[in-house]
Write a protein that holds these residues in place. Sequence first.
Motif, PDB file in Angstrom:
ATOM      1  N   GLY A 156       0.784  -1.232   0.000  1.00 19.79           N
ATOM      2  CA  GLY A 156       0.000   0.000   0.000  1.00 19.79           C
ATOM      3  C   GLY A 156       0.811   1.275   0.000  1.00 19.79           C
ATOM      4  O   GLY A 156       0.230   2.373  -0.049  1.00 19.79           O
ATOM      5  N   GLN A 157       2.143   1.174   0.035  1.00 23.21           N
ATOM      6  CA  GLN A 157       3.003   2.350   0.046  1.00 23.21           C
ATOM      7  C   GLN A 157       3.653   2.528  -1.326  1.00 23.21           C
ATOM      8  O   GLN A 157       4.191   1.583  -1.893  1.00 23.21           O
ATOM      9  CB  GLN A 157       4.090   2.220   1.119  1.00 23.21           C
ATOM     10  CG  GLN A 157       3.551   2.067   2.537  1.00 23.21           C
ATOM     11  CD  GLN A 157       2.773   3.297   2.983  1.00 23.21           C
ATOM     12  OE1 GLN A 157       3.228   4.421   2.805  1.00 23.21           O
ATOM     13  NE2 GLN A 157       1.606   3.071   3.579  1.00 23.21           N
ATOM     14  N   ASN A 158       3.607   3.755  -1.858  1.00 23.25           N
ATOM     15  CA  ASN A 158       4.165   4.024  -3.183  1.00 23.25           C
ATOM     16  C   ASN A 158       5.676   3.807  -3.202  1.00 23.25           C
ATOM     17  O   ASN A 158       6.395   4.276  -2.318  1.00 23.25           O
ATOM     18  CB  ASN A 158       3.869   5.460  -3.604  1.00 23.25           C
ATOM     19  CG  ASN A 158       2.385   5.718  -3.788  1.00 23.25           C
ATOM     20  OD1 ASN A 158       1.611   4.787  -3.990  1.00 23.25           O
ATOM     21  ND2 ASN A 158       1.986   6.976  -3.726  1.00 23.25           N
ATOM     22  N   LEU A 159       6.136   3.101  -4.222  1.00 20.95           N
ATOM     23  CA  LEU A 159       7.575   2.922  -4.448  1.00 20.95           C
ATOM     24  C   LEU A 159       8.055   3.835  -5.581  1.00 20.95           C
ATOM     25  O   LEU A 159       8.934   4.667  -5.387  1.00 20.95           O
ATOM     26  CB  LEU A 159       7.883   1.464  -4.785  1.00 20.95           C
ATOM     27  CG  LEU A 159       7.711   0.450  -3.654  1.00 20.95           C
ATOM     28  CD1 LEU A 159       7.884  -0.972  -4.190  1.00 20.95           C
ATOM     29  CD2 LEU A 159       8.708   0.717  -2.540  1.00 20.95           C
ATOM     30  N   VAL A 160       7.494   3.666  -6.774  1.00 21.03           N
ATOM     31  CA  VAL A 160       7.844   4.500  -7.928  1.00 21.03           C
ATOM     32  C   VAL A 160       6.573   4.765  -8.722  1.00 21.03           C
ATOM     33  O   VAL A 160       5.556   4.081  -8.568  1.00 21.03           O
ATOM     34  CB  VAL A 160       8.904   3.830  -8.833  1.00 21.03           C
ATOM     35  CG1 VAL A 160      10.224   3.682  -8.092  1.00 21.03           C
ATOM     36  CG2 VAL A 160       8.422   2.474  -9.325  1.00 21.03           C
ATOM     37  N   MET A 161       6.651   5.777  -9.608  1.00 21.72           N
ATOM     38  CA  MET A 161       5.490   6.132 -10.433  1.00 21.72           C
ATOM     39  C   MET A 161       5.917   6.303 -11.886  1.00 21.72           C
ATOM     40  O   MET A 161       7.015   6.803 -12.172  1.00 21.72           O
ATOM     41  CB  MET A 161       4.851   7.425  -9.943  1.00 21.72           C
ATOM     42  CG  MET A 161       3.564   7.790 -10.675  1.00 21.72           C
ATOM     43  SD  MET A 161       2.824   9.318 -10.059  1.00 21.72           S
ATOM     44  CE  MET A 161       1.213   9.234 -10.876  1.00 21.72           C
ATOM     45  N   ALA A 162       5.054   5.893 -12.791  1.00 18.16           N
ATOM     46  CA  ALA A 162       5.181   6.199 -14.212  1.00 18.16           C
ATOM     47  C   ALA A 162       4.102   7.236 -14.517  1.00 18.16           C
ATOM     48  O   ALA A 162       2.923   7.017 -14.228  1.00 18.16           O
ATOM     49  CB  ALA A 162       4.979   4.944 -15.057  1.00 18.16           C
ATOM     50  N   TYR A 163       4.506   8.379 -15.114  1.00 20.93           N
ATOM     51  CA  TYR A 163       3.565   9.499 -15.241  1.00 20.93           C
ATOM     52  C   TYR A 163       3.839  10.298 -16.505  1.00 20.93           C
ATOM     53  O   TYR A 163       4.990  10.476 -16.915  1.00 20.93           O
ATOM     54  CB  TYR A 163       3.691  10.415 -14.026  1.00 20.93           C
ATOM     55  CG  TYR A 163       2.821  11.652 -14.076  1.00 20.93           C
ATOM     56  CD1 TYR A 163       1.474  11.582 -13.744  1.00 20.93           C
ATOM     57  CD2 TYR A 163       3.352  12.873 -14.476  1.00 20.93           C
ATOM     58  CE1 TYR A 163       0.673  12.706 -13.800  1.00 20.93           C
ATOM     59  CE2 TYR A 163       2.556  14.008 -14.533  1.00 20.93           C
ATOM     60  CZ  TYR A 163       1.211  13.910 -14.192  1.00 20.93           C
ATOM     61  OH  TYR A 163       0.419  15.026 -14.257  1.00 20.93           O
ATOM     62  N   ALA A 164       2.763  10.799 -17.124  1.00 18.54           N
ATOM     63  CA  ALA A 164       2.886  11.667 -18.295  1.00 18.54           C
ATOM     64  C   ALA A 164       1.576  12.433 -18.468  1.00 18.54           C
ATOM     65  O   ALA A 164       0.526  12.030 -17.960  1.00 18.54           O
ATOM     66  CB  ALA A 164       3.187  10.856 -19.547  1.00 18.54           C
ATOM     67  N   THR A 165       1.651  13.556 -19.170  1.00 22.30           N
ATOM     68  CA  THR A 165       0.450  14.327 -19.510  1.00 22.30           C
ATOM     69  C   THR A 165       0.489  14.689 -20.984  1.00 22.30           C
ATOM     70  O   THR A 165       1.560  14.856 -21.570  1.00 22.30           O
ATOM     71  CB  THR A 165       0.353  15.623 -18.684  1.00 22.30           C
ATOM     72  OG1 THR A 165       1.522  16.414 -18.925  1.00 22.30           O
ATOM     73  CG2 THR A 165       0.248  15.312 -17.194  1.00 22.30           C
ATOM     74  N   LEU A 166      -0.690  14.810 -21.582  1.00 27.18           N
ATOM     75  CA  LEU A 166      -0.794  15.217 -22.977  1.00 27.18           C
ATOM     76  C   LEU A 166      -2.222  15.647 -23.258  1.00 27.18           C
ATOM     77  O   LEU A 166      -3.149  15.319 -22.507  1.00 27.18           O
ATOM     78  CB  LEU A 166      -0.389  14.087 -23.905  1.00 27.18           C
ATOM     79  CG  LEU A 166      -1.392  12.935 -24.119  1.00 27.18           C
ATOM     80  CD1 LEU A 166      -0.970  12.124 -25.338  1.00 27.18           C
ATOM     81  CD2 LEU A 166      -1.479  12.039 -22.909  1.00 27.18           C
ATOM     82  N   HIS A 167      -2.418  16.390 -24.338  1.00 27.63           N
ATOM     83  CA  HIS A 167      -3.751  16.838 -24.717  1.00 27.63           C
ATOM     84  C   HIS A 167      -4.242  16.154 -25.989  1.00 27.63           C
ATOM     85  O   HIS A 167      -5.439  16.068 -26.234  1.00 27.63           O
ATOM     86  CB  HIS A 167      -3.763  18.359 -24.896  1.00 27.63           C
ATOM     87  CG  HIS A 167      -3.517  19.101 -23.623  1.00 27.63           C
ATOM     88  ND1 HIS A 167      -4.433  19.135 -22.601  1.00 27.63           N
ATOM     89  CD2 HIS A 167      -2.439  19.809 -23.197  1.00 27.63           C
ATOM     90  CE1 HIS A 167      -3.954  19.850 -21.602  1.00 27.63           C
ATOM     91  NE2 HIS A 167      -2.737  20.271 -21.931  1.00 27.63           N
ATOM     92  N   ARG A 168      -3.318  15.681 -26.789  1.00 28.59           N
ATOM     93  CA  ARG A 168      -3.724  14.905 -27.956  1.00 28.59           C
ATOM     94  C   ARG A 168      -2.569  13.985 -28.366  1.00 28.59           C
ATOM     95  O   ARG A 168      -1.432  14.169 -27.949  1.00 28.59           O
ATOM     96  CB  ARG A 168      -4.122  15.810 -29.100  1.00 28.59           C
ATOM     97  CG  ARG A 168      -3.030  16.710 -29.607  1.00 28.59           C
ATOM     98  CD  ARG A 168      -3.559  17.600 -30.726  1.00 28.59           C
ATOM     99  NE  ARG A 168      -2.565  18.498 -31.234  1.00 28.59           N
ATOM    100  CZ  ARG A 168      -2.785  19.356 -32.223  1.00 28.59           C
ATOM    101  NH1 ARG A 168      -3.980  19.403 -32.794  1.00 28.59           N
ATOM    102  NH2 ARG A 168      -1.818  20.164 -32.636  1.00 28.59           N
ATOM    103  N   GLY A 169      -2.900  12.999 -29.202  1.00 31.75           N
ATOM    104  CA  GLY A 169      -1.898  12.001 -29.542  1.00 31.75           C
ATOM    105  C   GLY A 169      -1.809  10.953 -28.449  1.00 31.75           C
ATOM    106  O   GLY A 169      -2.668  10.849 -27.576  1.00 31.75           O
ATOM    107  N   ASP A 170      -0.744  10.155 -28.474  1.00 29.92           N
ATOM    108  CA  ASP A 170      -0.578   9.131 -27.447  1.00 29.92           C
ATOM    109  C   ASP A 170       0.808   9.245 -26.833  1.00 29.92           C
ATOM    110  O   ASP A 170       1.725   9.840 -27.401  1.00 29.92           O
ATOM    111  CB  ASP A 170      -0.819   7.724 -28.007  1.00 29.92           C
ATOM    112  CG  ASP A 170       0.012   7.441 -29.250  1.00 29.92           C
ATOM    113  OD1 ASP A 170       1.229   7.693 -29.215  1.00 29.92           O
ATOM    114  OD2 ASP A 170      -0.556   6.963 -30.244  1.00 29.92           O
TER     115      ASP A 170
END
Length: 215
Positions: A156-170
């Motif tokens: 239940g405790q965070n180790l690492v994160m994969a993260y990104a943001t975008l408005h269009r495309g992939d």
Amino acid sequence: MKHKDLHMGLNMAMHNWLKGSLPRTQVYQHFEASVMNGDVTMFPSVLNSRSEDSWIRAEKKTRDLKNEIKNLQENSGGKKVVFSVSLEKDALYEHTGPFKIGKTLVYKQVFINIGDAFNPSTGFFTAPVRGVYDFSFSVLGYGGSASVGAHLRRNGQNLVMAYATLHRGDINASNGVSVLLEEGDKVDVYLPAEHRILDNYHHHSTFRGHLLFQM
């Protein structure tokens, strides 16, 4: 290599080890080579010393060395644990999220699950033994207002994160970590609130892990 040469090599290795001029790992190599070729002599001729103290000391070191090799062999041939999964099985285009409350991701496609430590019904991996494990995961996102990302968690405790943001495309994001787990520890990939990810039959959003070695 001839039996005589193996025995001479082991003698020299033991002699240099007792003097402190040879690493233990190189003695392992000579000892294992002798055993593999049928040389079961426990005390090479270098131990035929007139000094009783030297004999006892060398005998103990040889015995300890044999025990360490045995332990290494047992660990290397120990429990095998590996899994690899993908979020979707055969979907053409499937989003997961966003949700108002975060949730553990449940992966539908199981590529391999040796040891049955991963539960495809819940999305949780449960460590069957104490040891060092290696995990990695990836997430795919497609244009929109929601953030793309997920956490890899231990109990239940965070180790690492994969993260990104975008408005269009992939866009694709990934991360991984090697971590010591106790028997019974649980690892999962957690989708935070207001995040979403995408997967399809090409299997972009995946989760995998395996046991490196027991402790």
